[in-house]
Structures are given as structure tokens and as C-alpha cells.
Design a protein around this motif. Structure first.
Motif, PDB file in Angstrom:
ATOM      1  N   SER A 172      47.356  45.283  34.803  1.00 14.20           N
ATOM      2  CA  SER A 172      47.602  44.146  35.359  1.00 14.20           C
ATOM      3  C   SER A 172      49.181  44.325  36.173  1.00 14.20           C
ATOM      4  O   SER A 172      50.201  44.211  35.335  1.00 14.20           O
ATOM      5  CB  SER A 172      47.620  42.942  34.620  1.00 14.20           C
ATOM      6  OG  SER A 172      48.214  41.612  35.457  1.00 14.20           O
ATOM      7  N   ASN A 206      49.293  47.411  41.378  1.00  9.24           N
ATOM      8  CA  ASN A 206      48.731  48.373  40.439  1.00  9.24           C
ATOM      9  C   ASN A 206      48.916  49.861  40.447  1.00  9.24           C
ATOM     10  O   ASN A 206      47.915  50.689  39.912  1.00  9.24           O
ATOM     11  CB  ASN A 206      47.200  47.955  40.087  1.00  9.24           C
ATOM     12  CG  ASN A 206      47.085  46.537  39.826  1.00  9.24           C
ATOM     13  OD1 ASN A 206      47.485  46.165  38.916  1.00  9.24           O
ATOM     14  ND2 ASN A 206      46.154  45.815  40.732  1.00  9.24           N
ATOM     15  N   THR A 243      41.116  46.079  37.589  1.00 10.82           N
ATOM     16  CA  THR A 243      42.771  45.876  37.637  1.00 10.82           C
ATOM     17  C   THR A 243      42.837  44.345  38.461  1.00 10.82           C
ATOM     18  O   THR A 243      41.909  43.745  38.808  1.00 10.82           O
ATOM     19  CB  THR A 243      43.345  46.572  38.894  1.00 10.82           C
ATOM     20  OG1 THR A 243      42.984  46.514  40.071  1.00 10.82           O
ATOM     21  CG2 THR A 243      43.149  48.082  38.389  1.00 10.82           C
ATOM     22  N   SER A 282      44.310  49.644  43.276  1.00  2.88           N
ATOM     23  CA  SER A 282      45.568  50.519  42.712  1.00  2.88           C
ATOM     24  C   SER A 282      46.044  51.423  44.190  1.00  2.88           C
ATOM     25  O   SER A 282      45.087  51.953  44.790  1.00  2.88           O
ATOM     26  CB  SER A 282      45.342  51.359  41.762  1.00  2.88           C
ATOM     27  OG  SER A 282      46.318  52.292  41.205  1.00  2.88           O
ATOM     28  N   SER A 340      51.418  46.180  30.783  1.00  2.13           N
ATOM     29  CA  SER A 340      50.834  46.066  32.125  1.00  2.13           C
ATOM     30  C   SER A 340      49.357  46.258  31.599  1.00  2.13           C
ATOM     31  O   SER A 340      48.661  46.447  32.628  1.00  2.13           O
ATOM     32  CB  SER A 340      51.284  47.293  32.991  1.00  2.13           C
ATOM     33  OG  SER A 340      52.677  46.866  33.240  1.00  2.13           O
TER      34      SER A 340
END
Length: 256
Positions: A18, A24, A53, A59, A2
Motif C-alpha cells: 500500500s 506502489n 497492491t 506497481s 507499507s
């Protein structure tokens, strides 16, 4: 994985989270990956570290499924888990390199800790922010030292307690964000170029200076420390080159 870390041709480390399908959000595995990548980047000879991100949102903070699983554990297990998040914040906040955070969409909960730990934060003009912990019966404990440093105690008294969503311009007014833009990639590229145009040793020394001087009482010892810092860098190779280039009206070697 990730989390990825790539070095650009401009010698900039780009750290990308990712997990767009989870907005996220981070869990214990993601936290470990981020720590590993940042610790590695901190050992490299790079010009800057960028945190980004993928997807619509920066996120959502902590992964709710992860939080639910931790709620079933005892206090000691939760403490160990929380200390890993604290380590993530620390390794990012204490990076010797200039750090830049690029924020799009929603940034909630622990994501604000990542933003506050970076030296420079840029966001898309439609970004939204929220210290959402109290809505879940929790508190923004681990990120609080960094967020309070960024926005101040007075603003923290409001947003920690109300969990209000606030927009990009409010985030800038609070000091969480430095720049609001309609084109995040262009703004990020321009900021990176601004950093790269400066002396690489001087930039890192300036960051170390902030860490050593901020919130300190102005004593004879502090005055002597700052005098020693400027004296040392004036006679350094980079300091000599920078001054010579300025008086010769030419670009310094690090820009060539």
C-alpha cells in the motif's frame, strides 16, 4: 507500514503493498518488508498466498528517488542492494504455497518480476505492462531469470530491448498473465476457490514436482523420481481420502 499480511477465514494469506501515492513503487524498506512477510507466510500452514497492491496501479517498479540515491553509491553498495531485490524474487518464486498475483493498472519494471515469480497471474482488462529499464539506461537484470521463464527468450529479445508498453491481452499471449478479466476481485475469488477445492497436500506436492522436473532431461533417475512421487501420495491419507471420495461420489474431507 507499507506492507501488510492478513490471513482470511479461508486460510489464505493476503499480502498487500500500500503505497498508492508512489504508484506502489518499491524501495529498500519496502523490499525488506515484503521479504519479511513472504518468509513468514512461507512457514504457515495456509492454502495460498495472494499478492495485491492498493490504488489505481499495481506497481511502477523501483522508486525513482531510491534509484537516484543508489546511483550515487559505489558498485559494492549497489550490489548489496540488488541482492536484496534478488532475495525478494527468490522467496516469492520458491514459496511452497500456491501464489497468485492480482494486477491492476500499470505494472512497470521490477513489478513484472513479482508477477513472473507467482504461480498464477490475473489482471484487469485495462492493465498495461512495460519492461522499462532501458529507457533509464538500465537493464532488468535481477528479474530476468523469472521473466524470461515466463515469456520465453524470443519475446524477451523484443520487450527487454524496446521497453514497449503492452496491454493485458498481449501479456496473456506472452504467458506473463494467465487470465484477463473485467472484475479482478471476482476472478481472484474464483481462482482461490478452485485451488481450495483441491487437496492441500497434493497442491503443494504438485508445485514441488514442477520445480523438480521442469527443464530436466528425461533420464532413468527422473523417471524413478516421478514414479516414487505418485506411489507415495497414493498411499497418503489425503490420496486415500481423495480416491475414496471420488468413487463414493461425495466431497472429500478438505472441502467440508
Amino acid at each position: 507500514m507499507s506492507v501488510t499480511l492478513q490471513i482470511t477465514k479461508s486460510n489464505v494469506a493476503v499480502l498487500v503493498l500500500s503505497r498508492p501515492e508512489k504508484r506502489n513503487a518499491f524501495n529498500s524498506e519496502v523490499i525488506q518488508e515484503l521479504i519479511k512477510c513472504i518468509e513468514h507466510a512461507n512457514t504457515l500452514d495456509i492454502r495460498a498466498l495472494v499478492l495485491k497492491t492498493e490504488g489505481k496501479h499495481f506497481s511502477a517498479g523501483a522508486d525513482l528517488a531510491w534509484m537516484k540515491s543508489m546511483a550515487d553509491n559505489n558498485v559494492n553498495d549497489n550490489l548489496a542492494d540488488s541482492m536484496q531485490l534478488a532475495k525478494l524474487m527468490q522467496v516469492l518464486a520458491t514459496s511452497p504455497h500456491p501464489t497468485i498475483c492480482a494486477v491492476q493498472g500499470a505494472a512497470f519494471g521490477g513489478a513484472l518480476g513479482l508477477i513472473a515469480c507467482c504461480d498464477i497471474a490475473i489482471c484487469q482488462d485495462n492493465a498495461q505492462f512495460c519492461l522499462s529499464e532501458v529507457k533509464l539506461g538500465l537493464i532488468p537484470a535481477v528479474i530476468s531469470p523469472y521473466v524470461i521463464k515466463a515469456i520465453g527468450e524470443r519475446a524477451a529479445r523484443r520487450y527487454f530491448l524496446t521497453a514497449e508498453v503492452f496491454d493485458a491481452h498481449t501479456a496473456k499471449q506472452l504467458g506473463l498473465i494467465h487470465q484477463v478479466t473485467g472484475n479482478l476481485e471476482c476472478a481472484l475469488d474464483a481462482m482461490l476457490q478452485t485451488l481450495i477445492d483441491n487437496g492441500p497436500v497434493a497442491v503443494k506436492a504438485a508445485k514441488a514436482l514442477i520445480n523438480d522436473v521442469a527443464n530436466k532431461e528425461i533420464t532413468d533417475e527422473l523417471i524413478e523420481l516421478t514414479a516414487h512421487r505418485i506411489a507415495k501420495i497414493r498411499v497418503s491419507d489425503e490420496g486415500q481420502e481423495g480416491l475414496s471420495a471420488f468413487f463414493d461420489k461425495r466431497p472429500p474431507q478438505w472441502q467440508l
